[in-house]
Write a protein that holds these residues in place. Structure first.
Motif, PDB file in Angstrom:
ATOM      1  N   VAL A  11       0.745  -0.949   0.086  1.00 52.92           N
ATOM      2  CA  VAL A  11      -0.221  -0.326  -0.089  1.00 52.92           C
ATOM      3  C   VAL A  11       1.022   0.962   0.146  1.00 52.92           C
ATOM      4  O   VAL A  11       1.943   1.483   0.548  1.00 52.92           O
ATOM      5  N   VAL A  13       0.777   5.601  -0.572  1.00 55.56           N
ATOM      6  CA  VAL A  13      -0.598   6.549   0.263  1.00 55.56           C
ATOM      7  C   VAL A  13       0.316   7.362  -0.068  1.00 55.56           C
ATOM      8  O   VAL A  13       1.357   8.319  -0.179  1.00 55.56           O
ATOM      9  N   VAL A  39      -1.408  -1.132  -4.008  1.00 58.02           N
ATOM     10  CA  VAL A  39      -2.128  -0.157  -4.156  1.00 58.02           C
ATOM     11  C   VAL A  39      -2.067   1.177  -3.434  1.00 58.02           C
ATOM     12  O   VAL A  39      -0.888   1.600  -2.925  1.00 58.02           O
ATOM     13  N   LEU A  41      -3.195   5.152  -2.623  1.00 52.15           N
ATOM     14  CA  LEU A  41      -4.271   5.810  -2.819  1.00 52.15           C
ATOM     15  C   LEU A  41      -3.556   6.994  -2.967  1.00 52.15           C
ATOM     16  O   LEU A  41      -3.020   7.673  -1.842  1.00 52.15           O
ATOM     17  N   ASN A  42      -4.515   7.754  -4.142  1.00 52.67           N
ATOM     18  CA  ASN A  42      -3.823   8.897  -4.354  1.00 52.67           C
ATOM     19  C   ASN A  42      -5.423   9.680  -3.790  1.00 52.67           C
ATOM     20  O   ASN A  42      -6.510   9.643  -3.812  1.00 52.67           O
ATOM     21  N   ASN A  43      -4.812  10.580  -2.704  1.00 48.70           N
ATOM     22  CA  ASN A  43      -5.332  11.659  -2.295  1.00 48.70           C
ATOM     23  C   ASN A  43      -5.190  13.093  -2.577  1.00 48.70           C
ATOM     24  O   ASN A  43      -5.619  13.986  -2.272  1.00 48.70           O
ATOM     25  N   LYS A  64      -6.487   4.131  -6.553  1.00 51.77           N
ATOM     26  CA  LYS A  64      -7.316   4.434  -5.750  1.00 51.77           C
ATOM     27  C   LYS A  64      -7.883   6.169  -5.782  1.00 51.77           C
ATOM     28  O   LYS A  64      -6.476   6.444  -5.077  1.00 51.77           O
ATOM     29  N   ASN A  65      -8.182   6.135  -7.048  1.00 52.36           N
ATOM     30  CA  ASN A  65      -8.181   7.980  -6.971  1.00 52.36           C
ATOM     31  C   ASN A  65      -9.173   8.218  -6.006  1.00 52.36           C
ATOM     32  O   ASN A  65     -10.636   8.189  -5.832  1.00 52.36           O
ATOM     33  N   GLN A  66      -8.714   9.111  -4.603  1.00 50.05           N
ATOM     34  CA  GLN A  66     -10.052   9.290  -3.953  1.00 50.05           C
ATOM     35  C   GLN A  66     -10.798  10.870  -4.240  1.00 50.05           C
ATOM     36  O   GLN A  66      -9.823  11.863  -4.457  1.00 50.05           O
ATOM     37  N   GLY A  75      -5.999   7.543   3.766  1.00 45.61           N
ATOM     38  CA  GLY A  75      -5.230   6.547   2.590  1.00 45.61           C
ATOM     39  C   GLY A  75      -4.896   4.728   3.181  1.00 45.61           C
ATOM     40  O   GLY A  75      -5.349   4.185   2.886  1.00 45.61           O
ATOM     41  N   LYS A  78      -8.039   2.536   3.964  1.00 43.28           N
ATOM     42  CA  LYS A  78      -8.439   2.339   2.591  1.00 43.28           C
ATOM     43  C   LYS A  78      -7.241   1.071   2.100  1.00 43.28           C
ATOM     44  O   LYS A  78      -7.525   0.226   1.298  1.00 43.28           O
ATOM     45  N   GLY A  79      -6.307   1.389   2.065  1.00 42.94           N
ATOM     46  CA  GLY A  79      -5.233   0.359   1.854  1.00 42.94           C
ATOM     47  C   GLY A  79      -5.175  -1.052   2.641  1.00 42.94           C
ATOM     48  O   GLY A  79      -5.122  -2.030   1.430  1.00 42.94           O
TER      49      GLY A  79
END
Length: 296
Positions: A11, A13, A39, A41-43, A64-66, A75, A78-79
């Motif tokens: 993961v 972030v 994975v 996580l794009n914040n 995963k674009n937020q 982040g 979710k990851g």
């Protein structure tokens, strides 16, 4: 216990650091884990990352674009859930400005393989300080660091941070993910304390096989981060009904308030945010109260 690449989910972030993210992805792939799922996580809601933009040859990259900045706590939560949902056994966590160096995963495999306990919760690759010592974290109402010589042997600790941290999905299944309500800061310590409550072990591998640019710390602590540090530490003490934590919070806040008055810039806004943070903690207010972008 053992770690197999096909049982590992990584993961990462990220927030507004695309070049750092690419370096981290390539560093992860250099560990020889092409079977692993990564994975991201794009914040940053202003940018929709695509996997082919990062590495068109790697097909196990999940972006995963937020729609909003959910910060590191959101982040990682979710990851962790994504890795659990993929049916994998381990989640290996990174921020976009931290990355494994060559041999990191092999060192984790070797160290974890020597532990017979079925309840390994978290294993952190320990950073080295500027004196070449590895940092261990224990809990006395606040994190208390100690320093040891680098080695390849696991040391049991109370706390770890998430950069370079391996987390068993057995633990995630039992106690859930880290709490996104913290938004920024303290969520790692809350998670470690919950893991300890559930009977899981926490280890640091003090070999320094991690690169950490600490990009988020450049230029000192911004006012918004002081707000979350103040609010979340007090909330943790109140939530756990732990007087040691509350007393440590009082001592810490007195010290930092003095430092603001004597040395910091933006004194008024910092003091106002600390007062507001205390009020919000007493009200048990959670989540994103201030968007960091407002103070950039």
């Amino acid at each position: 216990m053992s770690i197999f690449p096909e049982e590992l989910g990584v993961v990462v972030v990220t927030y507004k650091r695309p070049e750092a993210l690419r370096k981290t992805i390539f560093a992860i792939l250099s560990q020889g884990i092409t079977e692993a799922q990564i994975v991201v996580l794009n914040n940053d809601p202003s940018v929709q990352l695509l996997s082919e933009e990062i590495d068109p040859n790697f097909t196990s990259l999940i972006i995963k674009n937020q729609s909003e900045n959910i910060a590191s706590a959101g982040g990682f939560a979710k990851g962790m859930q994504a890795v659990l949902d993929l049916g994998l056994k381990w989640a290996w966590l990174f921020n976009d400005d931290s990355r494994p160096v060559r041999g990191s995963l092999d060192s984790l495999k070797y160290a974890v393989g020597k532990v017979s306990s079925p309840k390994i919760g978290l294993v952190k690759i320990g950073n080295l300080n500027n004196r070449g010592k590895a940092t261990l974290l224990n809990w006395k109402g606040v994190r208390v660091p100690s320093y040891v010589e680098p080695s390849g042997e696991l040391i049991e600790t109370d706390l770890v941070t998430f950069d370079g941290c391996l987390i068993s999905t057995q633990l995630i299944q039992e106690i859930g993910t880290c709490d996104p309500g913290y938004f920024m800061g303290t969520y790692e310590f809350d998670y470690c304390l919950r893991a300890k409550d559930a009977g899981y072990s926490i280890f640091t591998l003090p070999n320094g096989l991690i690169e950490d640019e600490k990009a988020g710390s450049i230029g000192g602590t911004p006012p918004w981060r002081q707000y979350y540090n103040t609010r979340n530490h007090l909330f943790l003490g109140l939530q756990r009904k732990n007087m040691q934590t509350i007393a440590a919070w009082i001592k810490r806040e007195l010290k930092y308030t003095y430092a603001i008055i004597r040395f910091e810039d933006q004194k008024l806004i910092r003091l106002k945010l600390k007062a507001l943070a205390t009020f919000h903690a007493l009200l048990r207010k959670r989540g994103k109260t201030f968007d960091p972008a407002r103070f950039n």
